[in-house]
Scaffold this motif. Structure first.
Motif, PDB file in Angstrom:
ATOM      1  N   ASP A  57       0.821  -1.221   0.000  1.00 56.09           N
ATOM      2  CA  ASP A  57       0.000   0.000   0.000  1.00 56.09           C
ATOM      3  C   ASP A  57       0.852   1.267   0.000  1.00 56.09           C
ATOM      4  O   ASP A  57       0.326   2.375   0.129  1.00 56.09           O
ATOM      5  CB  ASP A  57      -0.918   0.007   1.234  1.00 56.09           C
ATOM      6  N   PHE A  61       1.011   7.175  -0.191  1.00 58.94           N
ATOM      7  CA  PHE A  61       1.662   8.448   0.179  1.00 58.94           C
ATOM      8  C   PHE A  61       2.988   8.655  -0.540  1.00 58.94           C
ATOM      9  O   PHE A  61       3.494   9.754  -0.574  1.00 58.94           O
ATOM     10  CB  PHE A  61       1.841   8.567   1.695  1.00 58.94           C
ATOM     11  N   MET A  86      -2.336  -6.484   1.765  1.00 60.33           N
ATOM     12  CA  MET A  86      -2.624  -5.168   2.339  1.00 60.33           C
ATOM     13  C   MET A  86      -2.368  -4.128   1.263  1.00 60.33           C
ATOM     14  O   MET A  86      -1.231  -3.959   0.806  1.00 60.33           O
ATOM     15  CB  MET A  86      -1.742  -4.893   3.544  1.00 60.33           C
ATOM     16  N   ARG A 107      -6.140  -0.237   3.058  1.00 63.74           N
ATOM     17  CA  ARG A 107      -5.668   1.029   3.616  1.00 63.74           C
ATOM     18  C   ARG A 107      -6.839   2.016   3.614  1.00 63.74           C
ATOM     19  O   ARG A 107      -7.442   2.276   2.573  1.00 63.74           O
ATOM     20  CB  ARG A 107      -4.524   1.527   2.732  1.00 63.74           C
ATOM     21  N   GLN A 141      -3.350   4.465  10.440  1.00 65.98           N
ATOM     22  CA  GLN A 141      -2.093   4.660  11.126  1.00 65.98           C
ATOM     23  C   GLN A 141      -2.278   5.556  12.349  1.00 65.98           C
ATOM     24  O   GLN A 141      -3.009   6.535  12.254  1.00 65.98           O
ATOM     25  CB  GLN A 141      -1.215   5.416  10.143  1.00 65.98           C
ATOM     26  N   VAL A 173      -2.054   0.654  12.811  1.00 61.76           N
ATOM     27  CA  VAL A 173      -0.650   0.619  12.374  1.00 61.76           C
ATOM     28  C   VAL A 173       0.102   1.684  13.159  1.00 61.76           C
ATOM     29  O   VAL A 173      -0.306   2.854  13.173  1.00 61.76           O
ATOM     30  CB  VAL A 173      -0.544   0.905  10.861  1.00 61.76           C
ATOM     31  N   TYR A 205       6.674  -2.395  14.397  1.00 59.91           N
ATOM     32  CA  TYR A 205       8.033  -2.792  14.032  1.00 59.91           C
ATOM     33  C   TYR A 205       8.605  -3.732  15.083  1.00 59.91           C
ATOM     34  O   TYR A 205       8.271  -3.631  16.261  1.00 59.91           O
ATOM     35  CB  TYR A 205       8.926  -1.553  13.902  1.00 59.91           C
ATOM     36  N   ALA A 224       5.795  -5.269  10.666  1.00 65.46           N
ATOM     37  CA  ALA A 224       6.148  -4.724   9.350  1.00 65.46           C
ATOM     38  C   ALA A 224       7.576  -5.159   9.053  1.00 65.46           C
ATOM     39  O   ALA A 224       8.372  -5.404   9.967  1.00 65.46           O
ATOM     40  CB  ALA A 224       6.074  -3.200   9.383  1.00 65.46           C
ATOM     41  N   GLY A 225       7.902  -5.253   7.780  1.00 67.02           N
ATOM     42  CA  GLY A 225       9.264  -5.655   7.425  1.00 67.02           C
ATOM     43  C   GLY A 225      10.243  -4.498   7.550  1.00 67.02           C
ATOM     44  O   GLY A 225      11.388  -4.668   7.932  1.00 67.02           O
ATOM     45  N   GLY A 226       9.766  -3.300   7.185  1.00 67.14           N
ATOM     46  CA  GLY A 226      10.675  -2.141   7.165  1.00 67.14           C
ATOM     47  C   GLY A 226      11.539  -2.149   5.920  1.00 67.14           C
ATOM     48  O   GLY A 226      11.244  -2.845   4.943  1.00 67.14           O
ATOM     49  N   ASP A 250       3.489  -8.548   8.256  1.00 68.28           N
ATOM     50  CA  ASP A 250       2.836  -7.791   7.183  1.00 68.28           C
ATOM     51  C   ASP A 250       4.000  -7.146   6.430  1.00 68.28           C
ATOM     52  O   ASP A 250       4.374  -6.015   6.694  1.00 68.28           O
ATOM     53  CB  ASP A 250       1.891  -6.743   7.763  1.00 68.28           C
ATOM     54  N   MET A 251       4.589  -7.911   5.536  1.00 63.89           N
ATOM     55  CA  MET A 251       5.884  -7.559   4.961  1.00 63.89           C
ATOM     56  C   MET A 251       5.714  -7.060   3.544  1.00 63.89           C
ATOM     57  O   MET A 251       4.962  -7.628   2.762  1.00 63.89           O
ATOM     58  CB  MET A 251       6.745  -8.824   4.965  1.00 63.89           C
ATOM     59  N   GLY A 252       6.433  -6.004   3.236  1.00 60.94           N
ATOM     60  CA  GLY A 252       6.379  -5.447   1.889  1.00 60.94           C
ATOM     61  C   GLY A 252       7.716  -5.499   1.198  1.00 60.94           C
ATOM     62  O   GLY A 252       8.052  -6.459   0.510  1.00 60.94           O
ATOM     63  N   ARG A 253       8.559  -4.453   1.465  1.00 59.21           N
ATOM     64  CA  ARG A 253       9.808  -4.305   0.705  1.00 59.21           C
ATOM     65  C   ARG A 253      10.724  -5.502   0.822  1.00 59.21           C
ATOM     66  O   ARG A 253      11.435  -5.833  -0.133  1.00 59.21           O
ATOM     67  CB  ARG A 253      10.521  -3.018   1.153  1.00 59.21           C
TER      68      ARG A 253
HETATM   69  C1  5RP Z   1       2.998   2.001   5.618  1.00 63.26           C
HETATM   70  C2  5RP Z   1       2.541   0.627   5.835  1.00 63.26           C
HETATM   71  C3  5RP Z   1       3.054  -0.339   4.932  1.00 63.26           C
HETATM   72  O1  5RP Z   1       2.082  -1.250   4.559  1.00 63.26           O
HETATM   73  C4  5RP Z   1       4.164  -1.111   5.555  1.00 63.26           C
HETATM   74  O2  5RP Z   1       4.873  -0.445   6.558  1.00 63.26           O
HETATM   75  C5  5RP Z   1       5.058  -1.499   4.509  1.00 63.26           C
HETATM   76  O3  5RP Z   1       5.640  -2.673   4.799  1.00 63.26           O
HETATM   77  P1  5RP Z   1       7.214  -2.780   4.756  1.00 63.26           P
HETATM   78  O4  5RP Z   1       7.731  -1.865   5.826  1.00 63.26           O
HETATM   79  O5  5RP Z   1       7.444  -4.224   5.081  1.00 63.26           O
HETATM   80  O6  5RP Z   1       7.672  -2.394   3.373  1.00 63.26           O
HETATM   81  O7  5RP Z   1       1.794   0.310   6.716  1.00 63.26           O
HETATM   82  O8  5RP Z   1       2.720   2.768   6.676  1.00 63.26           O
END
Ligand code: 5RP
Length: 293
Positions: A57, A61, A86, A107, A141, A173, A205, A224-226, A250-253
């Motif tokens: 997501d 922003f 997500m 979101r 958030q 979040v 985190y 979150a992955g960060g 909830d992992m993205g990057r």
């Molecule tokens: C942004 C979010 C994102 O979904 C999330 O933080 C992104 O995940 P990651 O840090 O693993 O890339 O909530 O506020």
């Protein structure tokens, strides 16, 4: 013709077997209504009690984030391996086929871009639309300690009230402003506040002494992955989080920016759902990467 009710003798009433009432498997969630529980059970696996959510997501922003320039190309191959996606409603409608049949967490906040003060968010979606889209949860958030702290907390509580009317869980979040320290005490404060205010689950985190964060939070926490880490480090973080009480990631990057995103999400699944050790999951990642799985 309807069958005539011929009475007790011919029927199986199992009069000696009490009806079972199951306790809902998720921490702190037993008092919710059926619809709320059913939605949560689509996000969290009832066998492991855990979830692998794929977060993409970021564009709400920061626009076309690295790895998300074309979610139709980079994310769709990953989706079958995620328990939940997500994402924003814009990407859901424009890119995700309804036949995919994955749980979604939408979101529901927005406002400022990366060019402005990020804590100045508002609720950016009606609950009607989340229901129309068959979402399993909505997310907003909170910026505890941030410039618009109170506004972001009110966004959360308003969304929870809207969600409670229709049985929609809300994911709180915990965002961290540029000027705030992301330490254990801060994360304990922010996650506990989300739970106290009624969030059904919380995303935060991973920090040292994470077991004190999960112990103090009465509802499930996903991490979150960060920022992108080497794959072994990301798997290690997931392993430690799970073993310190997290209910999933909830992992993205760390997935979609991996050199081999499908291999990575499959390795993450092993850690989260089967408690595979990170070194073994990393071996699996390397094997799958070589096979271009
Ligand atoms: C942004 C979010 C994102 O979904 C999330 O933080 C992104 O995940 P990651 O840090 O693993 O890339 O909530 O506020």
């Amino acid at each position: 013709m309807p069958e005539a009710d011929t009475g007790k003798v011919e029927k199986s009433f199992y009069t000696d077997v009490p009806q079972q009432s199951e306790l809902f498997f998720l921490k702190g969630s037993n008092s919710y209504d059926w619809g709320m529980k059913n939605r949560l059970a689509r996000i969290f696996d009832a066998t492991s009690g855990k979830t692998v959510m794929l977060a993409f997501d970021h564009g709400y922003f920061q626009g076309p984030t690295t790895g998300l320039e074309r979610p139709d190309i980079t994310i769709l191959p990953l989706a079958p391996y995620a328990d939940a996606l997500m994402l924003t409603r814009g990407i859901l409608r424009s890119v995700i086929p309804p036949s995919l049949n994955r749980a979604t967490v939408l979101r529901a906040s927005g406002g400022p871009s990366i060019l402005k003060e990020l804590s100045n968010e508002h609720i950016a979606m009606d609950m009607d639309d989340a229901v129309r889209l068959n979402a399993c949860a909505v997310a907003t958030q909170v910026f505890i300690g941030g410039e618009f702290e109170t506004q972001s907390v009110i966004n959360l509580t308003r969304l929870i009230d809207m969600g409670n009317r229709v049985g929609m869980p809300v994911l709180g979040v915990t965002a961290v402003g540029k000027e705030l320290v992301r330490d254990t005490k801060y994360i304990r404060l922010a996650t506990r506040m989300c739970a106290e205010l009624g969030a059904a689950f919380v995303k935060t985190y991973f920090v040292p002494d994470f077991e004190t964060v999960t112990a103090a939070c009465p509802v499930p926490i996903v991490i979150a992955g960060g920022k992108k880490l080497p794959e072994l480090d990301a798997l290690q973080m997931a392993y430690e989080a799970i073993n310190q009480g997290a209910a999933g990631v909830d992992m993205g990057r760390n997935i979609f920016q991996s050199e081999a995103p499908v291999a990575m999400i499959r390795a993450v699944r092993k850690v989260v759902h089967e408690n595979m050790r990170p070194e073994q999951a990393y071996e699996m990642f390397l094997d799958l990467k070589q096979q271009r799985a």
